[in-house]
Design a protein around this motif. Structure first.
Motif, PDB file in Angstrom:
ATOM      1  N   GLN A  19       0.815  -1.198   0.000  1.00 30.07           N
ATOM      2  CA  GLN A  19       0.000   0.000   0.000  1.00 30.07           C
ATOM      3  C   GLN A  19       0.854   1.255   0.000  1.00 30.07           C
ATOM      4  O   GLN A  19       0.425   2.304  -0.439  1.00 30.07           O
ATOM      5  CB  GLN A  19      -0.933   0.049   1.218  1.00 30.07           C
ATOM      6  CG  GLN A  19      -1.907  -1.077   1.288  1.00 30.07           C
ATOM      7  CD  GLN A  19      -1.434  -2.171   2.222  1.00 30.07           C
ATOM      8  OE1 GLN A  19      -0.300  -2.192   2.657  1.00 30.07           O
ATOM      9  NE2 GLN A  19      -2.300  -3.117   2.521  1.00 30.07           N
ATOM     10  N   ASN A  20       2.079   1.168   0.476  1.00 30.00           N
ATOM     11  CA  ASN A  20       2.928   2.338   0.643  1.00 30.00           C
ATOM     12  C   ASN A  20       3.846   2.600  -0.550  1.00 30.00           C
ATOM     13  O   ASN A  20       4.658   3.514  -0.483  1.00 30.00           O
ATOM     14  CB  ASN A  20       3.776   2.191   1.907  1.00 30.00           C
ATOM     15  CG  ASN A  20       2.931   2.098   3.149  1.00 30.00           C
ATOM     16  OD1 ASN A  20       1.836   2.634   3.191  1.00 30.00           O
ATOM     17  ND2 ASN A  20       3.414   1.406   4.149  1.00 30.00           N
ATOM     18  N   LEU A  51       6.446   2.537  -7.872  1.00 27.36           N
ATOM     19  CA  LEU A  51       6.100   1.593  -8.930  1.00 27.36           C
ATOM     20  C   LEU A  51       6.909   1.859 -10.193  1.00 27.36           C
ATOM     21  O   LEU A  51       7.399   0.928 -10.838  1.00 27.36           O
ATOM     22  CB  LEU A  51       4.603   1.677  -9.226  1.00 27.36           C
ATOM     23  CG  LEU A  51       4.026   0.672 -10.207  1.00 27.36           C
ATOM     24  CD1 LEU A  51       4.214  -0.742  -9.692  1.00 27.36           C
ATOM     25  CD2 LEU A  51       2.560   0.952 -10.438  1.00 27.36           C
ATOM     26  N   ILE A  52       7.072   3.127 -10.530  1.00 25.27           N
ATOM     27  CA  ILE A  52       7.880   3.483 -11.704  1.00 25.27           C
ATOM     28  C   ILE A  52       9.328   3.058 -11.492  1.00 25.27           C
ATOM     29  O   ILE A  52       9.971   2.528 -12.406  1.00 25.27           O
ATOM     30  CB  ILE A  52       7.762   5.000 -11.984  1.00 25.27           C
ATOM     31  CG1 ILE A  52       6.349   5.325 -12.468  1.00 25.27           C
ATOM     32  CG2 ILE A  52       8.799   5.446 -13.011  1.00 25.27           C
ATOM     33  CD1 ILE A  52       6.064   6.798 -12.599  1.00 25.27           C
ATOM     34  N   LEU A  53       9.848   3.246 -10.290  1.00 23.39           N
ATOM     35  CA  LEU A  53      11.218   2.837  -9.983  1.00 23.39           C
ATOM     36  C   LEU A  53      11.392   1.331 -10.130  1.00 23.39           C
ATOM     37  O   LEU A  53      12.371   0.860 -10.715  1.00 23.39           O
ATOM     38  CB  LEU A  53      11.591   3.283  -8.569  1.00 23.39           C
ATOM     39  CG  LEU A  53      12.993   2.930  -8.101  1.00 23.39           C
ATOM     40  CD1 LEU A  53      14.038   3.645  -8.953  1.00 23.39           C
ATOM     41  CD2 LEU A  53      13.161   3.271  -6.644  1.00 23.39           C
ATOM     42  N   VAL A  54      10.432   0.561  -9.643  1.00 27.29           N
ATOM     43  CA  VAL A  54      10.491  -0.894  -9.764  1.00 27.29           C
ATOM     44  C   VAL A  54      10.465  -1.308 -11.235  1.00 27.29           C
ATOM     45  O   VAL A  54      11.218  -2.191 -11.669  1.00 27.29           O
ATOM     46  CB  VAL A  54       9.339  -1.555  -8.975  1.00 27.29           C
ATOM     47  CG1 VAL A  54       9.210  -3.024  -9.320  1.00 27.29           C
ATOM     48  CG2 VAL A  54       9.547  -1.367  -7.490  1.00 27.29           C
ATOM     49  N   LEU A  55       9.615  -0.672 -12.030  1.00 32.30           N
ATOM     50  CA  LEU A  55       9.541  -1.000 -13.450  1.00 32.30           C
ATOM     51  C   LEU A  55      10.822  -0.648 -14.190  1.00 32.30           C
ATOM     52  O   LEU A  55      11.276  -1.398 -15.057  1.00 32.30           O
ATOM     53  CB  LEU A  55       8.344  -0.301 -14.093  1.00 32.30           C
ATOM     54  CG  LEU A  55       6.987  -0.828 -13.661  1.00 32.30           C
ATOM     55  CD1 LEU A  55       5.871   0.033 -14.262  1.00 32.30           C
ATOM     56  CD2 LEU A  55       6.811  -2.268 -14.061  1.00 32.30           C
TER      57      LEU A  55
END
Length: 59
Positions: free
Chosen positions: A3-4, A10-14
């Motif tokens: 949730q955090n 999310l963009i960093l993970v992608l």
């Protein structure tokens, strides 16, 4: 935990996944992940329906 993350996380993970796996592997990984989720979902529904049938037989 998830949730955090937020949009920037999310963009960093992608971006990290793109760097690690490369653009040619990402669609393949996405399909594998999707099929795994689909199988898990169908198995869960099957177990829940079996559980409901068993509980209705014992009543």
């Amino acid at each position: 935990m998830l949730q955090n993350i937020g949009i920037p996380g999310l963009i960093l993970v992608l971006v990290i996944a793109l760097i690690i796996f490369g653009p040619s592997k990402l669609p393949e990984i996405g399909r594998a992940f999707g099929s795994t989720l689909r199988e898990f979902k169908s198995s869960t529904k099957e177990l829940l329906s079996e559980n409901q049938e068993d509980s209705s037989k014992t009543k």
